[in-house]
Motif scaffolding. Structure first.
Motif, short mmCIF file in Angstrom:
data_model
loop_
_atom_site.label_atom_id
_atom_site.label_comp_id
_atom_site.label_asym_id
_atom_site.label_seq_id
_atom_site.Cartn_x
_atom_site.Cartn_y
_atom_site.Cartn_z
N THR A 62 -3.86 -0.66 -3.65
CA THR A 62 -2.54 -1.26 -3.48
C THR A 62 -1.79 -1.27 -4.81
O THR A 62 -2.38 -1.05 -5.87
N ALA A 63 -0.50 -1.53 -4.73
CA ALA A 63 0.33 -1.69 -5.93
C ALA A 63 0.95 -3.08 -5.87
O ALA A 63 1.42 -3.52 -4.82
N VAL A 79 14.49 2.37 -6.95
CA VAL A 79 13.96 1.95 -5.64
C VAL A 79 12.54 2.46 -5.47
O VAL A 79 12.21 3.60 -5.83
N LYS A 80 11.70 1.60 -4.93
CA LYS A 80 10.32 1.96 -4.61
C LYS A 80 9.92 1.17 -3.38
O LYS A 80 10.58 0.19 -3.01
N GLY A 81 8.86 1.60 -2.72
CA GLY A 81 8.47 0.90 -1.51
C GLY A 81 7.12 1.31 -1.01
O GLY A 81 6.43 2.14 -1.61
N SER A 123 11.36 -1.50 1.10
CA SER A 123 11.92 -0.84 -0.07
C SER A 123 12.57 -1.92 -0.91
O SER A 123 13.28 -2.80 -0.37
N VAL A 124 12.34 -1.88 -2.22
CA VAL A 124 12.92 -2.85 -3.14
C VAL A 124 13.54 -2.11 -4.31
O VAL A 124 13.13 -0.99 -4.65
N ARG A 155 0.89 -1.17 0.00
CA ARG A 155 0.00 0.00 0.00
C ARG A 155 0.91 1.20 0.00
O ARG A 155 1.81 1.32 0.84
N LEU A 156 0.71 2.08 -0.95
CA LEU A 156 1.54 3.27 -1.06
C LEU A 156 1.07 4.35 -0.10
O LEU A 156 -0.07 4.33 0.39
N ALA A 157 1.92 5.32 0.17
CA ALA A 157 1.60 6.41 1.11
C ALA A 157 0.32 7.12 0.68
O ALA A 157 0.16 7.50 -0.48
N GLU A 158 -0.58 7.26 1.63
CA GLU A 158 -1.86 7.96 1.44
C GLU A 158 -2.75 7.36 0.37
O GLU A 158 -3.70 8.00 -0.06
#
Length: 125
Positions: A53-54, A87-89, A79-80, A46-49
């Motif tokens: 979901t992603a 990088v994303k997380g 974080s991946v 789940r991304l911020a705010e």
């Protein structure tokens, strides 16, 4: 006194579900995630705010995994990085599957702390 759980997850295991299961099996009420090294081929967050979901389906290295385990369950952020180093997380969700391995260390804080998460009226989380 703090004690540690150290374990290795195998391909196709669910990262969040397996960590939570190990904590429950050990009857731990309060714990902190110390470290995790490994890789995923699916990462569900789940991304911020975000309300939705992603789900990223690609070869991913776990570059950071932090969080706590309480009587109410885990609160873990991940974080991946992808094959180009991007990088994303986000907030780790079930459905994040191990690609090669995940070596996990969790520190039990039972006897020193008692974690219990409850919804925050101001944020809704």
């Amino acid at each position: 006194m703090s004690t540690f759980l150290a374990f290795r997850l195998l391909p196709d295991e669910d990262l969040l579900e397996q960590m939570n299961e190990k904590v429950k099996e050990s009857k731990i009420q309060a714990a902190a995630l110390v470290t995790c090294v490994g890789s995923l081929y699916k990462c569900n967050v789940r991304l911020a705010e975000a309300k939705e979901t992603a789900l990223w389906e690609e070869e991913l290295e776990i570059v950071s995994l932090v969080g706590t385990f309480s009587q109410n369950g885990p609160h873990i952020h991940i974080s991946v990085s992808d094959t180009k180093g991007n990088v994303k997380g986000g907030h780790l969700l079930a459905g994040s599957l191990i690609r090669t391995t995940a070596e996990v260390v969790i520190c039990s804080l039972d006897g020193e702390y008692s974690f219990k998460r409850s919804p925050d009226e101001n944020t809704g989380w």
